[in-house]
Design an enzyme around this catalytic site. Structure first.
Site, PDB file in Angstrom:
ATOM      1  CE1 TYR A 164       4.101 -38.491  12.882  1.00 53.22           C
ATOM      2  CE2 TYR A 164       3.499 -37.553  15.008  1.00 53.22           C
ATOM      3  CZ  TYR A 164       3.478 -37.505  13.626  1.00 53.22           C
ATOM      4  OH  TYR A 164       2.854 -36.468  12.988  1.00 53.22           O
TER       5      TYR A 164
ATOM      6  CE  LYS B  17       6.006 -35.209  12.427  1.00 55.31           C
ATOM      7  NZ  LYS B  17       6.120 -34.518  11.122  1.00 55.31           N
TER       8      LYS B  17
HETATM    9  C1  BGC Z   1      -0.424 -37.276  14.224  1.00 55.08           C
HETATM   10  C2  BGC Z   1      -1.877 -37.684  14.261  1.00 55.08           C
HETATM   11  C3  BGC Z   1      -2.516 -37.267  15.581  1.00 55.08           C
HETATM   12  C4  BGC Z   1      -2.211 -35.811  15.907  1.00 55.08           C
HETATM   13  C5  BGC Z   1      -2.714 -35.409  17.296  1.00 55.08           C
HETATM   14  C6  BGC Z   1      -0.319 -35.813  14.537  1.00 55.08           C
HETATM   15  O1  BGC Z   1       0.995 -35.377  14.436  1.00 55.08           O
HETATM   16  O2  BGC Z   1       0.120 -37.593  12.939  1.00 55.08           O
HETATM   17  O3  BGC Z   1      -2.006 -39.087  14.091  1.00 55.08           O
HETATM   18  O4  BGC Z   1      -3.926 -37.436  15.504  1.00 55.08           O
HETATM   19  O5  BGC Z   1      -0.831 -35.579  15.838  1.00 55.08           O
HETATM   20  O6  BGC Z   1      -2.409 -36.356  18.284  1.00 55.08           O
END
Ligand code: BGC
Length: 268
Positions: A166, A170
């Site tokens: 993830y 990003k």
């Molecule tokens: C994530 C969340 C997380 C947040 C802060 C977001 O981009 O999808 O799961 O709580 O970031 O950490």
């Protein structure tokens, strides 16, 4: 901002059947846009979002399509042009998590997150940019030929153990957005990002759905509350409207201060 800053606009919001996408679709419709509510084929909630917009007097249509599949994205863009004439705003929102410790992370979970979160934003941005260039500026609608808002995350900058797929996706969105903004500015296409922190949505339910989890999460948020989807939608709306006409290549962080290293308060 004017009362209806997106009047005359057609806006596509990907992953718009729940969470930040849903709130953004509703906000764009309230701002006067005709909204295409993109969703996955198996998802019924998109029809409810469309109904909610129509009941409030707005215009919307649901359109299924997997943002990570090139043919789906092409077909969706063609459908939008056929039905609504063109597109003015893309909100690249669709995103997923497939969390695991690094040594246990399966290649398919790495790949799926990169496919949806990063390749999906590339495919949709490319389709939108082609349509923006084809049409050019319509001064009755906007000073720009088109606006792209990428939904990123604080994790484009904050490393995130057990979520490396993830965070990598990003981080990729961050450079995709800035490089695209640099390339497309001469065409008067603006590209920006909103980086949400912890927002109360289905993607992070486990992080807030018990009082203990919520208290723990709030320790990371100087402002002392978890964000609501409308906090993010308001920022997206500003970047999609002419109120931000001189803004491109910027990330608007909407996180209650999560990126301010709250662990250093009183320490260090
Ligand atoms: C994530 C969340 C997380 C947040 C802060 C977001 O981009 O999808 O799961 O709580 O970031 O950490």
């Amino acid at each position: 901002m004017t009362e209806k800053p997106l009047s005359g606009h057609v806006a596509l919001v990907t992953g718009a059947s729940s969470g930040i996408g849903k709130a953004t679709a509703l906000a764009c419709a309230r701002a006067g846009a005709t909204v295409v509510v993109n969703h996955l084929a198996s998802d019924q909630q998109a029809d409810e979002v469309v109904r909610e917009i129509e009941v409030a007097g707005g215009r919307a249509a649901a359109r299924a399509g997997d943002v990570s599949v090139e043919a789906d994205v092409q077909a969706m863009m063609q459908w939008i042009v056929e039905h609504f004439g063109t597109l003015h705003v893309l909100v690249n929102n669709a995103g997923i998590q497939r969390d695991a410790s690094f040594v246990d992370m399966q290649l398919k979970d790495w790949q799926k997150v990169i496919d949806v979160n990063l390749t999906g934003q590339f495919l949709c941005a490319r389709a939108a940019a082609r349509e923006f260039k084809r049409r050019g500026i319509d001064p009755k609608v906007s000073r720009a030929a088109g606006k792209i808002v990428c939904i990123s995350s604080v994790h484009q900058a904050i490393p995130w153990a057990r979520h490396v797929n993830y965070a990598a996706s990003k981080g990729g969105v961050h450079m995709l957005m800035e490089s695209l903004a640099q390339e497309l500015a001469p065409e008067r296409i603006r590209v920006n990002a909103v980086a949400p922190g912890a927002i109360r949505t289905p993607i992070n339910r486990a992080a807030w759905d018990t009082p203990a989890a919520e208290r723990d999460l709030e320790k990371l948020i100087p402002y002392g509350r978890i964000g609501g989807t409308e906090d993010v939608a308001r920022a997206v709306l500003w970047l999609a409207s002419d109120a931000s006409d001189y803004v491109t290549g910027t990330t608007l962080v909407v996180d209650g201060g999560m990126m301010l290293y709250p662990g250093f308060r009183g320490h260090g």
